[in-house]
Scaffold this motif. Structure first.
Motif, mmCIF file in Angstrom:
data_model
loop_
_atom_site.group_PDB
_atom_site.id
_atom_site.type_symbol
_atom_site.label_atom_id
_atom_site.label_comp_id
_atom_site.label_asym_id
_atom_site.label_seq_id
_atom_site.Cartn_x
_atom_site.Cartn_y
_atom_site.Cartn_z
ATOM 1 N N SER A 1 6.350 4.271 -1.112
ATOM 2 C CA SER A 1 5.865 2.939 -0.761
ATOM 3 C C SER A 1 7.016 1.934 -0.747
ATOM 4 C CB SER A 1 4.791 2.486 -1.760
ATOM 5 O OG SER A 1 3.678 3.321 -1.699
ATOM 6 N N SER B 1 -2.217 -0.860 4.808
ATOM 7 C CA SER B 1 -1.068 -0.813 3.900
ATOM 8 C C SER B 1 0.032 -1.769 4.348
ATOM 9 C CB SER B 1 -0.507 0.614 3.832
ATOM 10 O OG SER B 1 -1.459 1.505 3.326
ATOM 11 N N THR C 1 1.433 -4.962 2.259
ATOM 12 C CA THR C 1 2.852 -5.080 1.903
ATOM 13 C C THR C 1 3.451 -6.374 2.438
ATOM 14 O OG1 THR C 1 3.062 -2.667 1.975
ATOM 15 C CG2 THR C 1 5.105 -3.942 2.031
#
Length: 266
Positions: A23, A56, A60
């Motif tokens: 990640s 995602s 972020t």
């Protein structure tokens, strides 16, 4: 009684760490993409580059936006590098160890030419001096590192504008105030565009007393490992001591120094 398999626990821990590392790396890829694109990017573009799913990616970007690493452009559909990321980039360029090497290169160049030299970048539409070494002359222009100048009236500023992607360059020029400093300052946008086009072809730029009367300057590009122009190295002096046509004879040595500085960016 249920026993915990230690190996299973270790494997789970490894998977968790891998997921966290993955990640973080994807987050770095997002920032690299925004910096490399040279223009604001939307979610679709970033999804294609990073391979991250929309949810995602959006999450972020929201974290990065809150941290000041990215900013959302007016309208909220595109993202660009934030002030914090810009500061990080400049801090990297001025890192003690590497900046000391670049400073040494500038000092050697000044010793060879006998005139003041500087290293500059374009930051948010302004010319920013990363480093500067003064020659030992009584008559000189005092512009220490950290000085910010308008790009349209300086050799380094015009050169860095010239090597911007055409769309980005046009937007910057359209919004520059083009302040008048001397009778030689280019204040007409069409003339400035023509000058930038000439610079991109010739590979160097000059300041023919456009910022300060009696002072001229010549600049050449500094490229990174990918061949992109990221900075400019320049020499400038009083025209009474160093006429512009004589200063232009220093271009080969400026290019040699630019190549050595480029190697510090690899």
């Amino acid at each position: 009684m249920l026993e915990l398999d230690t190996n299973d626990h270790i494997d789970t821990s490894k998977r968790d760490n891998y997921g966290e590392n993955s990640s973080m790396l994807k987050g770095v890829v997002i920032l690299e993409a925004l910096a490399a694109l040279q223009q604001p990017a939307n979610l679709a573009q970033l999804m294609q580059i990073t391979g991250m799913p929309k949810a995602s990616l959006h999450r972020t970007l929201a974290i990065f936006e809150e941290a000041g690493l990215v900013v959302r452009e007016p309208g909220g559909r595109t993202y660009a590098p934030g002030e914090r990321l810009s500061r990080l980039a400049l801090s990297t360029l001025t890192h003690d160890t590497v900046s000391a090497v670049r400073h040494t290169i500038l000092r050697k160049l000044v010793a060879e030419l006998g005139e003041t030299c500087n290293l500059a970048v374009l930051r948010r539409g302004e010319l920013f001096y990363l480093d500067r070494v003064e020659a030992n002359w009584a008559l000189r222009l005092h512009l220490p590192p950290g000085t910010v100048l308008p790009p349209h009236c300086s050799a380094s500023g015009k050169l860095l504008l010239a090597y911007k992607p055409i769309n980005e360059r046009t937007k910057i020029v359209e919004n520059l105030p083009l302040e008048h400093f001397t009778h030689r300052t280019i204040t007409d946008r069409h003339l400035l565009e023509s000058e930038l086009e000439r610079i991109s072809i010739m590979g160097y730029a000059v300041d023919n007393e456009e910022y300060v009367l009696g002072v001229s300057c010549v600049a050449v590009p500094v490229r990174d490992a990918m061949g992109e122009v990221v900075a400019a190295i320049a020499v400038h002096a009083a025209t009474a001591r160093l006429p512009l046509n004589q200063a232009m004879e220093y271009i080969p040595r400026l290019k040699e120094a630019a190549e050595r500085i480029s190697q510090t960016l690899a």
